[in-house]
Each structure stands twice: as structure tokens, then as C-alpha cells.
Design a protein around this motif. Structure first.
Motif, PDB file in Angstrom:
ATOM      1  N   MET A   1      38.045  61.658  34.445  1.00  0.00           N
ATOM      2  CA  MET A   1      37.632  61.264  33.088  1.00  0.00           C
ATOM      3  C   MET A   1      38.514  60.118  32.610  1.00  0.00           C
ATOM      4  N   LYS A   2      37.876  59.160  31.980  1.00  0.00           N
ATOM      5  CA  LYS A   2      38.629  57.999  31.524  1.00  0.00           C
ATOM      6  C   LYS A   2      39.396  58.355  30.255  1.00  0.00           C
ATOM      7  N   ASN A   3      40.717  58.267  30.298  1.00  0.00           N
ATOM      8  CA  ASN A   3      41.502  58.587  29.115  1.00  0.00           C
ATOM      9  C   ASN A   3      42.421  57.456  28.713  1.00  0.00           C
ATOM     10  N   THR A   4      42.413  56.369  29.443  1.00  0.00           N
ATOM     11  CA  THR A   4      43.192  55.192  29.073  1.00  0.00           C
ATOM     12  C   THR A   4      42.311  53.967  29.177  1.00  0.00           C
ATOM     13  N   GLN A   5      42.750  52.878  28.544  1.00  0.00           N
ATOM     14  CA  GLN A   5      41.939  51.671  28.501  1.00  0.00           C
ATOM     15  C   GLN A   5      42.828  50.462  28.730  1.00  0.00           C
ATOM     16  N   LEU A   6      42.281  49.479  29.403  1.00  0.00           N
ATOM     17  CA  LEU A   6      43.011  48.244  29.648  1.00  0.00           C
ATOM     18  C   LEU A   6      43.319  47.522  28.342  1.00  0.00           C
ATOM     19  N   ASP A   7      44.405  46.785  28.331  1.00  0.00           N
ATOM     20  CA  ASP A   7      44.679  45.862  27.230  1.00  0.00           C
ATOM     21  C   ASP A   7      45.419  44.661  27.808  1.00  0.00           C
ATOM     22  N   MET A   8      45.388  43.572  27.071  1.00  0.00           N
ATOM     23  CA  MET A   8      45.938  42.318  27.578  1.00  0.00           C
ATOM     24  C   MET A   8      47.458  42.385  27.783  1.00  0.00           C
ATOM     25  N   ALA A   9      48.144  43.097  26.914  1.00  0.00           N
ATOM     26  CA  ALA A   9      49.595  43.195  27.073  1.00  0.00           C
ATOM     27  C   ALA A   9      49.942  43.909  28.374  1.00  0.00           C
ATOM     28  N   ARG A  10      49.186  44.944  28.694  1.00  0.00           N
ATOM     29  CA  ARG A  10      49.441  45.679  29.931  1.00  0.00           C
ATOM     30  C   ARG A  10      49.183  44.798  31.142  1.00  0.00           C
ATOM     31  N   LEU A  11      48.094  44.013  31.093  1.00  0.00           N
ATOM     32  CA  LEU A  11      47.796  43.116  32.205  1.00  0.00           C
ATOM     33  C   LEU A  11      48.896  42.077  32.395  1.00  0.00           C
ATOM     34  N   ALA A  12      49.383  41.541  31.270  1.00  0.00           N
ATOM     35  CA  ALA A  12      50.407  40.504  31.341  1.00  0.00           C
ATOM     36  C   ALA A  12      51.700  41.038  31.945  1.00  0.00           C
ATOM     37  N   ALA A  13      51.969  42.335  31.749  1.00  0.00           N
ATOM     38  CA  ALA A  13      53.202  42.918  32.255  1.00  0.00           C
ATOM     39  C   ALA A  13      53.126  43.254  33.738  1.00  0.00           C
ATOM     40  N   MET A  14      51.926  43.235  34.288  1.00  0.00           N
ATOM     41  CA  MET A  14      51.743  43.602  35.692  1.00  0.00           C
ATOM     42  C   MET A  14      51.927  42.402  36.608  1.00  0.00           C
ATOM     43  N   ASP A  15      52.211  42.658  37.846  1.00  0.00           N
ATOM     44  CA  ASP A  15      52.198  41.616  38.864  1.00  0.00           C
ATOM     45  C   ASP A  15      50.796  41.018  38.921  1.00  0.00           C
ATOM     46  N   ALA A  16      50.692  39.694  39.071  1.00  0.00           N
ATOM     47  CA  ALA A  16      49.398  39.014  39.007  1.00  0.00           C
ATOM     48  C   ALA A  16      48.419  39.546  40.055  1.00  0.00           C
ATOM     49  N   VAL A  17      48.908  39.757  41.272  1.00  0.00           N
ATOM     50  CA  VAL A  17      48.033  40.264  42.336  1.00  0.00           C
ATOM     51  C   VAL A  17      47.577  41.683  42.019  1.00  0.00           C
ATOM     52  N   GLN A  18      48.488  42.503  41.520  1.00  0.00           N
ATOM     53  CA  GLN A  18      48.159  43.876  41.173  1.00  0.00           C
ATOM     54  C   GLN A  18      47.144  43.915  40.038  1.00  0.00           C
ATOM     55  N   ALA A  19      47.341  43.058  39.028  1.00  0.00           N
ATOM     56  CA  ALA A  19      46.418  43.018  37.898  1.00  0.00           C
ATOM     57  C   ALA A  19      45.029  42.594  38.342  1.00  0.00           C
ATOM     58  N   THR A  20      44.977  41.602  39.220  1.00  0.00           N
ATOM     59  CA  THR A  20      43.676  41.132  39.711  1.00  0.00           C
ATOM     60  C   THR A  20      42.946  42.229  40.469  1.00  0.00           C
ATOM     61  N   ARG A  21      43.679  42.932  41.337  1.00  0.00           N
ATOM     62  CA  ARG A  21      43.057  44.014  42.096  1.00  0.00           C
ATOM     63  C   ARG A  21      42.535  45.107  41.171  1.00  0.00           C
ATOM     64  N   LEU A  22      43.312  45.448  40.143  1.00  0.00           N
ATOM     65  CA  LEU A  22      42.892  46.485  39.204  1.00  0.00           C
ATOM     66  C   LEU A  22      41.629  46.068  38.460  1.00  0.00           C
ATOM     67  N   LEU A  23      41.582  44.826  37.997  1.00  0.00           N
ATOM     68  CA  LEU A  23      40.409  44.353  37.265  1.00  0.00           C
ATOM     69  C   LEU A  23      39.168  44.377  38.152  1.00  0.00           C
ATOM     70  N   HIS A  24      39.320  43.955  39.398  1.00  0.00           N
ATOM     71  CA  HIS A  24      38.171  43.984  40.304  1.00  0.00           C
ATOM     72  C   HIS A  24      37.684  45.413  40.538  1.00  0.00           C
ATOM     73  N   ARG A  25      38.626  46.336  40.683  1.00  0.00           N
ATOM     74  CA  ARG A  25      38.220  47.717  40.916  1.00  0.00           C
ATOM     75  C   ARG A  25      37.524  48.297  39.683  1.00  0.00           C
ATOM     76  N   VAL A  26      38.076  48.003  38.495  1.00  0.00           N
ATOM     77  CA  VAL A  26      37.461  48.484  37.251  1.00  0.00           C
ATOM     78  C   VAL A  26      36.040  47.952  37.128  1.00  0.00           C
ATOM     79  N   ARG A  27      35.878  46.662  37.410  1.00  0.00           N
ATOM     80  CA  ARG A  27      34.546  46.063  37.308  1.00  0.00           C
ATOM     81  C   ARG A  27      33.591  46.670  38.334  1.00  0.00           C
ATOM     82  N   ASP A  28      34.011  46.737  39.584  1.00  0.00           N
ATOM     83  CA  ASP A  28      33.124  47.228  40.644  1.00  0.00           C
ATOM     84  C   ASP A  28      32.695  48.672  40.382  1.00  0.00           C
TER      85      ASP A  28
END
Length: 434
Positions: A1-28
Motif C-alpha cells: 500500500m502506498k503510504n509515502t509520496q515523492l517530493d522535490m526536496a527528497r529527489l534533490a537529496a538523492m544521488d542523481a542516478v538513484q533518483a532517476t531509477r526511482l522515478l522510472h520505476r514509479v512511472r513504469d
């Protein structure tokens, strides 16, 4: 069950490669109808749902039929944005250049009118058709900052795989609407776009601030134009007997005699010299003035509150995401006005409740807080000023003798997409929209 949500501050704090992979997985996972590891941001999820309903192919390209050069120049000359381009450019173009991004300005239809910034990024932008004359609405290019800001009516940042179309996953963009301060109509979108590697969450508030600065400049220009109209109209009104008001082309009052002063009188889209019926004034003689109109109220008119005899039908058009309007028609003619988001919400609630709503009930419907009655009364006072012959109060309601029709969008989820009013959110479910 989804209990958390992405936000821009969280993305900015992540490694760029890690953030990109997460976004692709969320989208797919989301587009496949499965539960992603973390929920997409609400504004992105809502846009993806709109794209799915449109049947937009996420693997499509971003090509667009460009405007012909003469049409592009015509649109540049016709928009108020041309008057504040120096402010927009001065606030963002240099920053965009040094941060390896470009500044883009579109019209209210999402067509790119101007772009400036890093030359290398502009060349890359040509590959995705982010160039002058191209269309960047959601319908043409999927979820993107320009198109989604237009759809939602507010500032939006879209990064990497948050774009619906796969071809834009290497890009990041932040965009904000620029409004005409005279009527709050969206004039266009101010956007900064660049390679995904140039992403920074601070870009969105910066873009929004520059858009607000341009709006402030236009507001000051308008104030000066009203002052000029007042200097012309004041001596004319001194010689006019009876009730009269001088307004600019958008209905803003410059001078008045024999009437209670109001900030603005709603005018139809097409105004010409002659006789015209206005809900707030009744039958008027209309005469041109430099930069506006002289409205002389014909003395045989009854007071505005008795104007219900002239109005028999109201059409509340909410079928377009950003252009809510109300049309009034009757024996004396017809009249149409675009609505602000708040006024669209209030009229929609009153259309649902023909028996009427108290100020406390409207506050609950619109704000989810029954204590905000002062705000509701102030807004309803502005609405009734333009629809005096259509709306009654105590409680607030459409008059019984007036037929009311509401034109809704094809899908209930697209009803006033900018709104967070509880009454509107409840109506967005498919069952409520039937």
C-alpha cells in the motif's frame, strides 16, 4: 500500500542516478496499473491519469507543426507578455544560460513565442521540438511543466521520468502561469527547461517569483492607463445627467456619477457603441472613450435587483479546464463573462443547491471551514455585483425563475482541476459526475 509520496526536496537529496531509477520505476509501475514503491506526486499522478484518458501514447515523439513565421510574429505582437519580456528575460535568461538551461515563454495556448538561454541547450531543445512556434500543451506533448501548468493553472515542476512521454525523460522543467492582472486570465507560461542533470528544486520558486514580478509590472501599467482614462472621463461625467460610469476595455471603473462606486463592471467580450443590457446596470447607452467606454444607464431602468425579468437562463460552462464562464440570456439579450477560479467554485455549488446556501455552508463547501464566512460574503458580494439580476441572498441562491444549466467536462475528474474545494473534489468521482 502506498503510504509515502515523492517530493522535490527528497529527489534533490538523492544521488542523481538513484533518483532517476526511482522515478522510472514509479512511472513504469503506475502506468502499468501496479502499486509503485512510492506514490508519484499528486500533480503528476493527476496528469498521468488525464493522459491515459486521452489515450496518449507514452512512446510517441514530441514533434509539433510549428506556427508560420507571420503567425508567430502576430501572436508576439498581440500578447501583453511582449510588454514585460524585458522583465522576464532579465529575471531568468542569464540564470538559465549559466545553469545550462533555457527560458521559454508561451502564449495561453501553449505555443512557444520566445526562448533564450544556453546556446548548446537550445540546440538540444530542437531535438524535442522545444522551439519557437511549437505546441507544448498536455494534449500534444503529455505531462510537462508548460502543459501541466496550463492545465492546473499554477506553477509546476516536472523532472525526468515524471514526463509522460519517454522522449522527455532526460529533461527537467519548471513553469508558472503569467496572469493578466486586469481579469486574471492566463496570458501564457514562463518556463525554464534543461537537461535532467541541471535539476534543482529552487528553480520552481524562482520562476514563480519572476512571473509574479511581471504581473506586478502589468498591474502598474494598468493603473496608469486607468488614471489617464479618468482624466478624460471626469469632465465628461460632470456634464452628463443621470447615472453613468466610465470604464476601460476590461470594465475597470475610472469615474462614476449617480451610482455607487464599484471596482469593476463585467462587460461582454464584444462591446460596441449603441444600446446594451448589462446584468449589473440594466439597459445602457454605450459611447466610446479613448481607452474605454462611457456607459450611461437609461433612466427607465428599474434598480438592478429587479433585473431578473431580463434574465431567464444561465449557463455555467465548466467544460474547459482553465476557462470557466457564465452566460446569461433573456428577453433583453445575452451576456457572457469568464469566471475566476473562486467564483466558478461558488457558482457551481449554488447550481448544485438550488434551494440556496448560507455563508457558513458555502464556507464549508469551498474552504472546508464553516468559520470563513467573512471571506465568502466578500466573494459573493463581488459575484452578485455582476449577476444582480440572477442571484439572490439570504440564503445565497440562483433566483427561482432562472433556469440554470451546468456544462461539465467529459470526464468528472477534469472538473475545475485547480480546485481543492471539498464540494468540487467530491464531484470528481465518476458516480458524482453522472
Amino acid at each position: 500500500m502506498k503510504n509515502t509520496q515523492l517530493d522535490m526536496a527528497r529527489l534533490a537529496a538523492m544521488d542523481a542516478v538513484q533518483a532517476t531509477r526511482l522515478l522510472h520505476r514509479v512511472r513504469d509501475e503506475t502506468l502499468a496499473g501496479r502499486t509503485p514503491p512510492i506514490a508519484p506526486r499528486a500533480v503528476i499522478d493527476a496528469s498521468w491519469q488525464r493522459m491515459a484518458r486521452l489515450g496518449l501514447d507514452p512512446d510517441r515523439g514530441t514533434s509539433s507543426v510549428l506556427l508560420h513565421r507571420d503567425e508567430l510574429e502576430h501572436r508576439r505582437r498581440s500578447t501583453l507578455l511582449a510588454e514585460v519580456m524585458q522583465t522576464l528575460s532579465g529575471g531568468l535568461a542569464g540564470i538559465a544560460d549559466t545553469s545550462r538551461q533555457i527560458m521559454v515563454v508561451t502564449d495561453e495556448h501553449g505555443r512557444v513565442l520566445w526562448r533564450q538561454g544556453n546556446p548548446a541547450v537550445m540546440r538540444r531543445a530542437n531535438d524535442i521540438c522545444l522551439e519557437e512556434g511549437a505546441a507544448w500543451t498536455e494534449h500534444t506533448t503529455g505531462t510537462n511543466a508548460v502543459g501541466t501548468a496550463l492545465a492546473m493553472g499554477r506553477a509546476v515542476q516536472v523532472h525526468s521520468a515524471e514526463h509522460y512521454v519517454h522522449a522527455l525523460h532526460n529533461w527537467t522543467c519548471a513553469a508558472a502561469p503569467v496572469h493578466d492582472p486586469r481579469d486574471q486570465r492566463v496570458l501564457g507560461i514562463l518556463d525554464v527547461s534543461g537537461p535532467a542533470s541541471s535539476f534543482h528544486p529552487a528553480m520552481l520558486p524562482l520562476v514563480a517569483s519572476v512571473a509574479q514580478l511581471a504581473e506586478a509590472e502589468m498591474r502598474e501599467r494598468h493603473r496608469r492607463s486607468v488614471e489617464r482614462l479618468r482624466s478624460v472621463a471626469a469632465p465628461i461625467l460632470c456634464r452628463v445627467g443621470g447615472r453613468a460610469v466610465a470604464v476601460d476595455t476590461h470594465g475597470w471603473t475610472a469615474a462614476v456619477t449617480g451610482l455607487a462606486p464599484v471596482d469593476r463592471i463585467a462587460l461582454p467580450k464584444s462591446v460596441r457603441a449603441g444600446r446594451m443590457w448589462l446584468p449589473s446596470l440594466g439597459q445602457c447607452a454605450v459611447e466610446p472613450l479613448p481607452g474605454g467606454w462611457l456607459l450611461r444607464v437609461e433612466e427607465e431602468n428599474a434598480p438592478a435587483e429587479s433585473g431578473a425579468d431580463a434574465a431567464s437562463r444561465v449557463v455555467l460552462d465548466l467544460s474547459r479546464a482553465r476557462r470557466a464562464s457564465v452566460s446569461v440570456s433573456g428577453a433583453a439579450g445575452s451576456w457572457q463573462q469568464e469566471l475566476s477560479p473562486r467564483h466558478a467554485e461558488l457558482l457551481y455549488v449554488l447550481a448544485l443547491h438550488r434551494g440556496g446556501r448560507t455563508a457558513a455552508e458555502l464556507a464549508d463547501d469551498v474552504f472546508g471551514d464553516r468559520s470563513k464566512t467573512v471571506t465568502v460574503r466578500a466573494e459573493m458580494s463581488r459575484v452578485r455585483r455582476n449577476l444582480a439580476g440572477v442571484l439572490a441572498h439570504r440564503p445565497y441562491r440562483f433566483r427561482e425563475e432562472v433556469a440554470v444549466e451546468v456544462l461539465r467536462p467529459e470526464h468528472p475528474g477534469d472538473l475545475l482541476p485547480h480546485s481543492v474545494a471539498p464540494a468540487v473534489r467530491a464531484a470528481r468521482t465518476p458516480a458524482a459526475g453522472q
